[in-house]
Every structure is written in structure tokens, then in C-alpha cells.
Design an enzyme around this catalytic site. Structure first.
Site, PDB file in Angstrom:
ATOM      1  CG  ASP A 209      -2.181   1.075   1.332  1.00  0.00           C
ATOM      2  OD1 ASP A 209      -2.354   1.550   0.013  1.00  0.00           O
ATOM      3  OD2 ASP A 209      -2.456   1.504   2.200  1.00  0.00           O
TER       4      ASP A 209
ATOM      5  CG  HIS B 152      -4.015  10.602   2.954  1.00  0.00           C
ATOM      6  ND1 HIS B 152      -5.148  10.566   3.727  1.00  0.00           N
ATOM      7  CD2 HIS B 152      -3.077   9.502   3.075  1.00  0.00           C
ATOM      8  CE1 HIS B 152      -4.775   9.468   4.425  1.00  0.00           C
ATOM      9  NE2 HIS B 152      -3.801   8.721   4.359  1.00  0.00           N
TER      10      HIS B 152
ATOM     11  CD  GLU C  93      -5.945   4.875   4.681  1.00  0.00           C
ATOM     12  OE1 GLU C  93      -5.077   5.740   5.360  1.00  0.00           O
ATOM     13  OE2 GLU C  93      -5.273   3.851   4.397  1.00  0.00           O
TER      14      GLU C  93
ATOM     15  CD  GLU D  94      -5.321   3.177  -0.315  1.00  0.00           C
ATOM     16  OE1 GLU D  94      -4.431   2.443  -1.022  1.00  0.00           O
ATOM     17  OE2 GLU D  94      -5.417   2.995   1.076  1.00  0.00           O
TER      18      GLU D  94
ATOM     19  CG  ASP E 173      -5.700   0.639   3.986  1.00  0.00           C
ATOM     20  OD1 ASP E 173      -5.643  -0.580   4.526  1.00  0.00           O
ATOM     21  OD2 ASP E 173      -4.606   1.252   3.885  1.00  0.00           O
TER      22      ASP E 173
ATOM     23  NE  ARG F   9      -7.269   6.601   9.630  1.00  0.00           N
ATOM     24  CZ  ARG F   9      -6.421   6.494   8.604  1.00  0.00           C
ATOM     25  NH1 ARG F   9      -5.262   5.988   8.691  1.00  0.00           N
ATOM     26  NH2 ARG F   9      -7.076   6.698   7.459  1.00  0.00           N
TER      27      ARG F   9
ATOM     28  CD  GLN G 197      -2.541   4.480  10.660  1.00  0.00           C
ATOM     29  OE1 GLN G 197      -3.949   4.664  10.557  1.00  0.00           O
ATOM     30  NE2 GLN G 197      -1.801   5.365  10.226  1.00  0.00           N
TER      31      GLN G 197
ATOM     32  CE  LYS H 215      -2.964   2.723   7.463  1.00  0.00           C
ATOM     33  NZ  LYS H 215      -4.306   3.149   6.524  1.00  0.00           N
TER      34      LYS H 215
ATOM     35  CB  THR I 198      -7.479  -4.603   2.378  1.00  0.00           C
ATOM     36  OG1 THR I 198      -6.562  -4.105   3.277  1.00  0.00           O
ATOM     37  CG2 THR I 198      -7.554  -3.418   1.213  1.00  0.00           C
TER      38      THR I 198
ATOM     39  CD  GLU J   6      -7.275  12.751   4.408  1.00  0.00           C
ATOM     40  OE1 GLU J   6      -7.443  11.904   3.965  1.00  0.00           O
ATOM     41  OE2 GLU J   6      -6.627  13.723   3.775  1.00  0.00           O
TER      42      GLU J   6
HETATM   43  O1  LIG Z   1       1.826   7.539   9.536  1.00  0.00           O
HETATM   44  C1  LIG Z   1       1.451   8.055   8.622  1.00  0.00           C
HETATM   45  O2  LIG Z   1       1.687   9.004   8.081  1.00  0.00           O
HETATM   46  C2  LIG Z   1       0.286   7.312   8.000  1.00  0.00           C
HETATM   47  C3  LIG Z   1       0.151   6.160   7.549  1.00  0.00           C
HETATM   48  C4  LIG Z   1      -0.883   5.768   6.656  1.00  0.00           C
HETATM   49  O3  LIG Z   1      -2.173   5.990   6.818  1.00  0.00           O
HETATM   50  C5  LIG Z   1      -0.580   4.529   5.813  1.00  0.00           C
HETATM   51  C6  LIG Z   1      -1.742   4.489   4.744  1.00  0.00           C
HETATM   52  O4  LIG Z   1      -2.191   3.744   4.439  1.00  0.00           O
HETATM   53  C7  LIG Z   1      -1.011   5.385   3.620  1.00  0.00           C
HETATM   54  C8  LIG Z   1      -2.277   6.009   2.560  1.00  0.00           C
HETATM   55  O5  LIG Z   1      -3.327   5.088   2.402  1.00  0.00           O
HETATM   56  O6  LIG Z   1      -2.321   6.917   1.760  1.00  0.00           O
HETATM   57 CA   LIG Z   2      -3.897   3.171   2.879  1.00  0.00          CA
HETATM   58 MG   LIG Z   3      -5.873  -2.634   5.028  1.00  0.00          MG
END
Ligand SMILES: O=C(O)/C=C/C(=O)CC(=O)CC(=O)O
Ligand SMILES: [Ca+2]
Ligand SMILES: [Mg+2]
Length: 408
Positions: free
Chosen positions: A116, A123, A189, A191, A223, A227, A230, A243, A247, A355
Site C-alpha cells: 500500500d 492526504h 481509505e 484508494e 484500506d 486509527r 495505528q 490496517k 482490505t 481527514e
Molecule cells: O503515519 C502516517 O503518516 C500514515 C500512514 C498511513 O495511513 C498509511 C497508509 O495506509 C497510507 C495511505 O493510504 O495513503
Molecule cells: Ca492506505
Molecule cells: Mg488494510
């Protein structure tokens, strides 16, 4: 132009012809091509036409077809177009058109390796501001290489698969130590995913100019992202369990050949990337590093909350592929890479709820008057996408749907 009686703006018209894997009640999974509101049973059609390619079309995934490579993909598209346009084949083809209402769609590919990327400047800037408020939003490497991470291919699921809210560790800012439980900041996400064929050997990079030999087609990709998991786990190795739980991808793989009219120049790259990532002019006046004019819609419980535009992406799919192999890493048939979340400069083009809600500070109001920051149990997200086709036609990518189930 075709005996199929389809409106000129049908998203699955004669210029599209995406591939998927389908079954009907009590039958085996096999390859189908979407045309109008029908699925062509390619194996049955090919066998009746006396072709020897039946085994490839009888497979339960597109992988054997992906393994055949670019020349076979081109020949198959020409053959399909001939079948669907020449009146002489009409009777034979019509016998193998199954109404979409009668089919079940399956994961179109056996996903080999899954990567990914993070190719949207908007973004990456937004996430940088929220996750690392005390640093520059874009890391120093961001404009020199398409950043990516390796994901979990085994949890890529087809559109329509329910998504169980993941549990894991998170550390609320108010707590001194992490807690365990269901994610409270479940996100999407929006994509695109790129499907690869024509496997390579270890140690042999794919040059940017040759990316088209391996880029087979495109799917819509969600995706799903927790959060809170993450934010706690990602330092310093990047995304992991936040993540990897699921997906989703759309069932129809729209070929790069169908997207010729959708090629657009990239928004612009400054500084100029290193030579192996630099686009060169092609014979038809485009670039080996073209973007794609694909428009997405993000629907949250029936309300369109964003319209991300793929043409806003900083890095092109061919640059991502060239970068992914520049160290000599192999490509395998059925590899999938995500573009990264598609977000533009305008708020209503942001491809994640992180966002849209600015990390939960702003509420998103849905048509029924309810308000959201992140996903609640029972919520449904539908991603759709369309691109321009030749002669004013429309190339539909279909939809990528997922509903959130409570944590177990
Ligand atoms: O830590 C970060 O800046 C962010 C990472 C992500 O969210 C990874 C991701 O899946 C990137 C994306 O989909 O643009
Ligand atoms: Ca992503
Ligand atoms: Mg995923």
C-alpha cells in the site's frame, strides 16, 4: 458498433470489458467479463468457439490469465471485442450471457504480495499534521520516492464482505499505559488498487518504461484503518495491525487497456525525481508516468460525503511499480498495490474520515440527520468510481462495499 443494445453511457459498455470471477447457484467459480447488465461466461464462450484457452477461463481466479502476460491480455481483449461486436458471433455469445442478478462475485485474484502506497500529497500532508503536529507534515523523503508498506495479502476481501471491528492496543492521550479493546476510531481509505501480472525474476528491476507490461488493471480499494491502533503501534516500523484486519476490493478488474482515454499528466513533481522515477514522453504524446482521470465517490450510509479525484495523485502507478522493484524484488502474478488514500486540496475530496472529521474534531452530517466522526457498528460504506472512455463513453469501475459488524 455492437449488436449489444447498450446506452452509450453505460458504465460497462463495449469499451470497458472488465474481468472478474463469478459463480451461479451450484456452479464452480470461473472467469467472467462484465458487459452491460450481464456477465459473459468466457470459458463456455471460448470452448464453443473451439479455443484452447478454456482452462485459463475455468480457473477460480484471474491468476493463470495474469501469468500469460501482456501479449495474451491484448489478444484476449481483441477476441472479446470481436465476439461482442460481430453479428456472426451473436447467437453463440448470447447463449453464455448471464444476468448480473444471477451471479455471485468472488475475489477476482489470488492476492500474491500486497503493498500500500501513500501517493497523495494532500492526504500525506493532512495525516502528517494530525499524527505529527510538531514536525513538518511531509517527511524529507516524501517527494523523492513513493512511500509504501507491505500489507497482509490474506485479508484482502471482495466487496460485500462484512468487516468485523478490530480489537487491539491503543493508548488514549489521557492514559499512562495502553488499554485493550475494540477500535474506537475505525476509518476507511478510498484508494485504487493495481493488479499485476507477468511475474519477474529476483534481482531484475522493472524499468518505468516497462511498467505497462505488468500493470494489468485497476480495482477500487478500501484500506479499512483503525486509527487508534495505528497511532500507537506505527512508530518506527509503520502500519501493522491497524490496517491488516481487512482490505476490500471491487470485484471487476478494469484493464489498463480500457483506461487509455483516462490518462492525464501528473499535477507536477518538484523536485524532479531520480532518473529511475522520471517519466519519458511516449509515442502518442503522453508520458510513461501518466496519472489517471478516475473520479471516486464515498457514500456513508447512503450519503455522498466525498468525491476524491485520482488525477490529484502526486506519484503515478508506473512510478510506484518501478520503485517497488528497483531493489530487484520480484513481481508475482496476482500482486496488488494500493495507491494510498486519494485526497485533494478541497475538503469534499478527502478520502478518509480521519481527514473529513479532522481527527474527530468536526462532525460529518449524514442525510438522515445523524452525525459521525468515525465508523459506528452497522454503518455501510460504498466506494464507486468512473473514468472517461473513448468517444465520450464512460468506463465504470463498479463499487466496493463494506458494512461494519461489532467487535468479537
Ligand atoms: O503515519 C502516517 O503518516 C500514515 C500512514 C498511513 O495511513 C498509511 C497508509 O495506509 C497510507 C495511505 O493510504 O495513503
Ligand atoms: Ca492506505
Ligand atoms: Mg488494510
Amino acid at each position: 458498433m455492437t449488436w449489444l443494445d447498450l446506452p452509450a453511457d453505460h458504465p460497462f459498455g463495449i469499451h470497458n470489458l472488465p474481468y472478474g470471477v463469478f459463480s451461479t447457484h451450484g456452479t464452480q467459480r470461473r472467469v467472467g467479463v462484465r458487459v452491460g447488465d450481464h456477465v459473459l461466461d468466457v470459458a463456455a464462450c471460448a470452448e464453443q468457439a473451439g479455443m484452447e484457452s478454456g482452462a485459463v477461463w475455468r480457473a477460480g481466479s484471474l491468476n493463470p490469465f495474469l501469468a500469460q502476460g501482456r501479449a495474451a491480455w491484448t489478444a484476449a481483449r481483441e477476441w472479446l471485442t470481436e465476439q461482442l461486436t460481430n453479428e456472426a458471433h451473436r447467437e453463440c455469445v448470447e447463449a453464455h450471457l448471464v444476468p448480473v442478478a444471477e451471479v455471485t462475485m468472488h475475489l477476482p485474484i489470488e492476492v500474491a504480495d500486497y503493498v500500500d502506497f501513500y501517493a497523495s500529497e494532500h492526504h500525506a500532508t493532512n495525516v502528517g499534521r494530525m499524527f505529527r503536529p510538531d514536525s513538518e507534515p511531509l517527511t524529507p523523503n516524501w517527494k523523492h520516492l513513493p512511500i509504501g508498506y507491505h500489507g497482509r495479502s490474506g485479508t484482502v476481501v471482495v466487496s460485500g464482505t462484512d468487516i468485523v471491528r478490530p480489537c487491539g492496543q491503543r493508548k488514549p492521550p489521557t492514559e499512562p499505559v495502553p488499554v485493550f479493546g475494540p477500535s474506537a476510531r475505525l476509518d476507511i481509505e478510498a484508494e485504487l488498487g493495481f493488479v499485476i501480472g507477468g511475474a519477474t525474476t529476483l534481482g531484475a528491476p522493472v524499468a518505468l518504461a516497462d511498467a505497462g507490461e505488468h500493470l494489468f488493471g485497476v480495482v477500487i480499494l478500501n484500506d479499512w484503518s483503525a486509527r487508534d491502533l495505528q497511532a500507537w503501534e506505527y512508530v518506527p516500523l509503520g502500519p501493522f495491525l491497524g490496517k491488516s484486519f481487512a482490505t476490500s476490493i471491487s470485484p471487476w478488474v478494469v484493464t489498463m487497456d480500457a483506461l487509455g482515454a483516462a490518462r492525464v499528466p501528473l499535477p507536477g513533481q518538484d523536485p524532479e525525481p531520480l532518473p529511475y522515477l522520471r517519466g519519458e514522453p511516449t509515442a502518442d504524446g503522453a508520458s510513461t508516468a501518466s496519472g489517471l482521470d478516475i473520479s471516486l465517490e464515498v457514500e456513508w450510509n447512503g450519503t455522498v460525503v466525498a468525491r476524491p479525484q485520482f488525477r490529484d495523485m502526486y506519484w503515478s502507478p508506473a512510478q510506484m511499480l518501478a520503485h517497488m522493484t528497483v531493489n530487484g524484488a520480484t513481481l508475482r502474478d496476482g500482486d496488488l498495490f494500493g495507491s494510498g488514500t486519494i485526497s485533494g486540496a478541497e475538503k469534499d475530496t478527502r478520502g478518509s474520515f480521519l481527514e473529513l472529521s479532522w481527527s474527530g474534531a468536526e462532525r460529518v452530517t449524514l442525510a438522515d440527520g445523524s452525525q459521525r466522526t468515525f465508523l459506528e457498528d452497522g454503518d455501510t460504506v460504498v466506494l464507486t468510481a468512473v473514468a472517461p472512455g473513448p468517444d465520450g463513453s464512460v468506463i465504470g469501475l463498479g463499487e466496493c462495499v463494506g458494512r461494519v459488524l461489532p467487535a468479537r
